[in-house]
Design an enzyme around this catalytic site. Structure first.
Site: not given
Ligand code: CAA
Length: 260
Positions: A111, A114
């Protein structure tokens, strides 16, 4: 509306909208989308604002996607509704008359990518990362990624990114045309504001008609698109800005546009 997940700042003719959920890497839940919708509607209708910049709070993340914790237990109908809300909010930004620039200051995933793509163009910090990681979560993109990414970078590149969930860095995003420029993180906002300043020094009615013509024309065949352009071009000649712009050129002075 009091905002808890975004910050909206106004600086003269500019509005800067920060997505501000530091604990979740600025991920988008329903409340955040509703706040963005409210803020963008206000900007759209505010005659003192000419241009919107969207960025993320902090130095790590633009927006790390839709909120996965929020989505985890949604039913199919709830997910459809959530996707439709995101699409609607992003379309509001895309279709707004005023230009919107994404200042991508870190992760722009799912997102987040996006959100960046619904803006007119994107400037990235060198630490920015882009991707549509949704298939890694067992879902498709839901806020326009399957549609805007192919339009921006071409079908083959978009499909590779969509199918692999690969995350690319800012230089690669620049190479494939997803971003217009890569700058040092500490220079990102000032660089975007410089570009905004160059846009704001021009005739804003003409800028808005250019946006509308480009957006509408890309959705139709070339003959209809040319007709849209002809209408926009003709309409400019009913504006004070056209008279001022051409007179100023011929008088060898700077134009003083008043958007009339
Ligand atoms: N949703 C909810 N929480 C999220 C998040 C997300 N998309 N991305 C990060 N967070 C949260 C983590 O859960 C974490 O929370 P806690 O401290 O409570 O554990 C906090 O943010 C910090 O994140 P990380 O510890 O993972 O930080 P990092 O530096 O190791 O990694 C990152 C950063 C690479 C962005 C990793 O967090 C990640 O891969 N996030 C998810 C990315 C993802 O898959 N996005 C797509 C979502 S689906 C979508 O977007 C559908 C759509 O089109 C509508």
């Amino acid at each position: 509306m009091a905002y808890e997940n975004i910050i909206l700042e106004k600086e003269e003719k500019l509005a800067v909208l920060y997505i501000n959920r530091p604990k979740a890497m600025n991920a988008l839940n329903k409340e955040t989308l509703l706040e963005i919708k409210d803020a963008v509607t206000a900007i759209k209708d505010d005659p003192t604002v000419e241009l919107l910049i969207i960025t993320g709070s902090g130095d790590k993340s633009f927006v790390a996607g839709a909120d996965i914790a929020f989505m985890q237990n949604l039913s199919a109908m709830e997910a459809r509704e959530f996707g439709a809300l995101g699409q609607k909010v992003f379309r509001l930004i895309e279709a707004m008359e005023k230009p919107a620039i994404a200042a991508v200051n870190g992760f722009a995933l799912g997102g987040g990518c996006e959100l960046a793509m619904c803006c007119d163009f994107r400037i990235a910090a060198s630490n920015a990362k882009f991707g549509q990681p949704e298939v890694g979560l067992g879902i498709t993109p839901g806020f326009g990624g399957t549609q805007r990414l192919p339009r921006l970078v071409g079908s083959g590149m978009a499909k590779q990114l969509l199918y692999t969930a690969d995350v690319i860095n800012a230089d690669e995003a620049f190479r494939i045309g997803l971003v217009n420029k890569v700058v040092q993180p500490e220079e990102l906002l000032s660089e975007v504001k410089k570009i905004a300043g160059r846009i704001l020094s021009k005739g804003q009615l003409a800028v808005r008609l250019s946006k509308a013509a480009a957006n509408e024309g890309m959705q139709t065949d070339i003959d209809r698109a040319m007709s849209i352009e002809a209408d926009a071009f003709g309409l400019c000649f009913a504006t004070q800005d056209q008279k001022e712009g051409m007179t100023a050129f011929l008088e060898k002075r700077k134009a003083n546009f008043i958007s009339k």
